[in-house]
Design a protein around this motif. Structure first.
Motif, PDB file in Angstrom:
ATOM      1  N   PRO A  19     -87.189 -35.819   4.761  1.00 60.64           N
ATOM      2  CA  PRO A  19     -86.253 -35.850   3.633  1.00 60.64           C
ATOM      3  C   PRO A  19     -85.068 -34.911   3.855  1.00 60.64           C
ATOM      4  O   PRO A  19     -85.172 -33.902   4.580  1.00 60.64           O
ATOM      5  CB  PRO A  19     -87.118 -35.399   2.452  1.00 60.64           C
ATOM      6  N   GLY A  20     -83.963 -35.250   3.225  1.00 59.39           N
ATOM      7  CA  GLY A  20     -82.739 -34.482   3.430  1.00 59.39           C
ATOM      8  C   GLY A  20     -82.866 -33.016   3.051  1.00 59.39           C
ATOM      9  O   GLY A  20     -82.384 -32.134   3.772  1.00 59.39           O
ATOM     10  N   LEU A  21     -83.508 -32.730   1.916  1.00 58.94           N
ATOM     11  CA  LEU A  21     -83.632 -31.340   1.480  1.00 58.94           C
ATOM     12  C   LEU A  21     -84.531 -30.551   2.428  1.00 58.94           C
ATOM     13  O   LEU A  21     -84.280 -29.365   2.692  1.00 58.94           O
ATOM     14  CB  LEU A  21     -84.190 -31.292   0.055  1.00 58.94           C
ATOM     15  N   VAL A  22     -85.558 -31.204   2.952  1.00 58.64           N
ATOM     16  CA  VAL A  22     -86.427 -30.536   3.924  1.00 58.64           C
ATOM     17  C   VAL A  22     -85.661 -30.265   5.218  1.00 58.64           C
ATOM     18  O   VAL A  22     -85.809 -29.199   5.831  1.00 58.64           O
ATOM     19  CB  VAL A  22     -87.671 -31.396   4.193  1.00 58.64           C
ATOM     20  N   THR A  23     -84.836 -31.212   5.633  1.00 53.05           N
ATOM     21  CA  THR A  23     -84.002 -30.996   6.820  1.00 53.05           C
ATOM     22  C   THR A  23     -83.044 -29.835   6.616  1.00 53.05           C
ATOM     23  O   THR A  23     -82.825 -29.013   7.514  1.00 53.05           O
ATOM     24  CB  THR A  23     -83.210 -32.275   7.147  1.00 53.05           C
ATOM     25  N   THR A  24     -82.470 -29.742   5.416  1.00 48.17           N
ATOM     26  CA  THR A  24     -81.574 -28.632   5.105  1.00 48.17           C
ATOM     27  C   THR A  24     -82.313 -27.292   5.181  1.00 48.17           C
ATOM     28  O   THR A  24     -81.792 -26.307   5.741  1.00 48.17           O
ATOM     29  CB  THR A  24     -80.974 -28.807   3.700  1.00 48.17           C
ATOM     30  N   ALA A  25     -83.530 -27.258   4.635  1.00 46.53           N
ATOM     31  CA  ALA A  25     -84.330 -26.037   4.700  1.00 46.53           C
ATOM     32  C   ALA A  25     -84.624 -25.654   6.145  1.00 46.53           C
ATOM     33  O   ALA A  25     -84.625 -24.463   6.506  1.00 46.53           O
ATOM     34  CB  ALA A  25     -85.623 -26.216   3.918  1.00 46.53           C
ATOM     35  N   ARG A  26     -84.862 -26.641   6.974  1.00 42.53           N
ATOM     36  CA  ARG A  26     -85.136 -26.371   8.394  1.00 42.53           C
ATOM     37  C   ARG A  26     -83.922 -25.754   9.076  1.00 42.53           C
ATOM     38  O   ARG A  26     -84.049 -24.793   9.845  1.00 42.53           O
ATOM     39  CB  ARG A  26     -85.535 -27.677   9.080  1.00 42.53           C
ATOM     40  N   VAL A  27     -82.744 -26.314   8.807  1.00 46.01           N
ATOM     41  CA  VAL A  27     -81.513 -25.764   9.389  1.00 46.01           C
ATOM     42  C   VAL A  27     -81.285 -24.334   8.908  1.00 46.01           C
ATOM     43  O   VAL A  27     -80.896 -23.450   9.684  1.00 46.01           O
ATOM     44  CB  VAL A  27     -80.318 -26.673   9.037  1.00 46.01           C
ATOM     45  N   LEU A  28     -81.519 -24.093   7.620  1.00 44.01           N
ATOM     46  CA  LEU A  28     -81.341 -22.743   7.078  1.00 44.01           C
ATOM     47  C   LEU A  28     -82.306 -21.755   7.730  1.00 44.01           C
ATOM     48  O   LEU A  28     -81.946 -20.587   7.949  1.00 44.01           O
ATOM     49  CB  LEU A  28     -81.545 -22.761   5.567  1.00 44.01           C
ATOM     50  N   LEU A  29     -83.515 -22.195   8.040  1.00 44.15           N
ATOM     51  CA  LEU A  29     -84.462 -21.320   8.732  1.00 44.15           C
ATOM     52  C   LEU A  29     -83.908 -20.892  10.087  1.00 44.15           C
ATOM     53  O   LEU A  29     -84.032 -19.722  10.482  1.00 44.15           O
ATOM     54  CB  LEU A  29     -85.803 -22.029   8.911  1.00 44.15           C
ATOM     55  N   TYR A  30     -83.296 -21.815  10.796  1.00 42.87           N
ATOM     56  CA  TYR A  30     -82.721 -21.471  12.091  1.00 42.87           C
ATOM     57  C   TYR A  30     -81.516 -20.530  11.935  1.00 42.87           C
ATOM     58  O   TYR A  30     -81.316 -19.623  12.756  1.00 42.87           O
ATOM     59  CB  TYR A  30     -82.305 -22.739  12.835  1.00 42.87           C
ATOM     60  N   ILE A  31     -80.715 -20.756  10.895  1.00 44.49           N
ATOM     61  CA  ILE A  31     -79.577 -19.866  10.660  1.00 44.49           C
ATOM     62  C   ILE A  31     -80.064 -18.464  10.317  1.00 44.49           C
ATOM     63  O   ILE A  31     -79.538 -17.456  10.816  1.00 44.49           O
ATOM     64  CB  ILE A  31     -78.684 -20.438   9.534  1.00 44.49           C
ATOM     65  N   VAL A  32     -81.073 -18.387   9.448  1.00 42.50           N
ATOM     66  CA  VAL A  32     -81.644 -17.084   9.086  1.00 42.50           C
ATOM     67  C   VAL A  32     -82.232 -16.409  10.320  1.00 42.50           C
ATOM     68  O   VAL A  32     -82.086 -15.195  10.507  1.00 42.50           O
ATOM     69  CB  VAL A  32     -82.718 -17.277   7.988  1.00 42.50           C
ATOM     70  N   ALA A  33     -82.893 -17.179  11.180  1.00 43.81           N
ATOM     71  CA  ALA A  33     -83.466 -16.610  12.400  1.00 43.81           C
ATOM     72  C   ALA A  33     -82.376 -16.023  13.291  1.00 43.81           C
ATOM     73  O   ALA A  33     -82.551 -14.932  13.864  1.00 43.81           O
ATOM     74  CB  ALA A  33     -84.247 -17.676  13.158  1.00 43.81           C
ATOM     75  N   ALA A  34     -81.246 -16.720  13.411  1.00 42.30           N
ATOM     76  CA  ALA A  34     -80.141 -16.197  14.227  1.00 42.30           C
ATOM     77  C   ALA A  34     -79.614 -14.888  13.658  1.00 42.30           C
ATOM     78  O   ALA A  34     -79.349 -13.927  14.405  1.00 42.30           O
ATOM     79  CB  ALA A  34     -79.027 -17.246  14.309  1.00 42.30           C
TER      80      ALA A  34
END
Length: 207
Positions: free
Chosen positions: A59-74
């Motif tokens: 789902p789109g919102l789950v994909t967004t959360a995944r991208v945010l996790l990578y941004i937070v990790a960076a």
């Protein structure tokens, strides 16, 4: 010898007509498929007509959360690296102070501060590893990944609220931006795990 012969011992009893097996010329009731030869009917696979259609796309919102996790990790990796550099610099300065003036309070304070900064650096690097792991596990993870991400997002949003309160007290605009980022990112990650589409994604069957 025929079945129509009344003297045929192998024919049906008198007054009865042979009946055909179901599926051989007799119409079936509407909506009932013809029965096979003793084999059970196979259930339809998910996504095929007649089966339970299950979305296989994240789902789109789950994909967004995944991208945010990578941004937070960076961001966490950068903070960890800069903290390690700061701890090393402060430790070197404390050593230089000891070499010049001998053991003194400022050198001891510098060593203590370097140790605290080093622990903070390790904390941020550990959180970065957690963020990356959660993001990677979104594809095949189950309810454990969903719940961990939800708690992680809520704690991140709470951390942002604390930064927001502190920034408002000292009047720091940079802290305000940082706080809003944490609140937004954490809120989206938690919401993605709470909504029905997110729950269904992590609860889907794996084949």
């Amino acid at each position: 010898m025929s079945f129509g012969d009344p003297n045929n011992p192998y024919g049906p009893p008198q007054g009865q007509q042979p009946t055909a097996a179901p599926g051989y010329g007799h119409p079936q009731p509407p909506g009932v498929p013809p029965q096979g030869y003793g084999y059970p009917q196979q259930p339809a696979y998910p996504g095929y007509p007649g089966g339970n259609a299950i979305a296989q796309t994240m789902p789109g919102l789950v994909t967004t959360a995944r991208v945010l996790l990578y941004i937070v990790a960076a961001a966490q990796i950068l903070i960890g690296i800069f903290a390690l550099l700061g701890a090393a610099t402060l430790n070197d300065a404390s050593n230089a102070s000891e070499d010049t003036f001998g053991s003194n309070g400022f050198a001891d304070l510098g060593h203590d501060g370097a140790g605290i900064i080093f622990v903070v650096a390790l904390l941020f690097l550990g959180l970065a590893a957690l963020s990356i792991t959660l993001g990677v596990k979104f594809s095949k993870g189950g309810q454990g990944i969903r719940i961990t991400t939800m708690v992680y997002g809520l704690l991140g949003a709470l951390f942002g609220v604390l930064i927001l309160i502190n920034s408002a007290n000292i009047g720091s605009s940079a802290g305000l931006v940082w706080a809003l980022m944490w609140i937004g990112f954490g809120g989206v990650m938690a919401a993605a795990m709470i909504v029905s589409s997110g729950a269904a994604w992590f609860n889907r069957p794996r084949y």
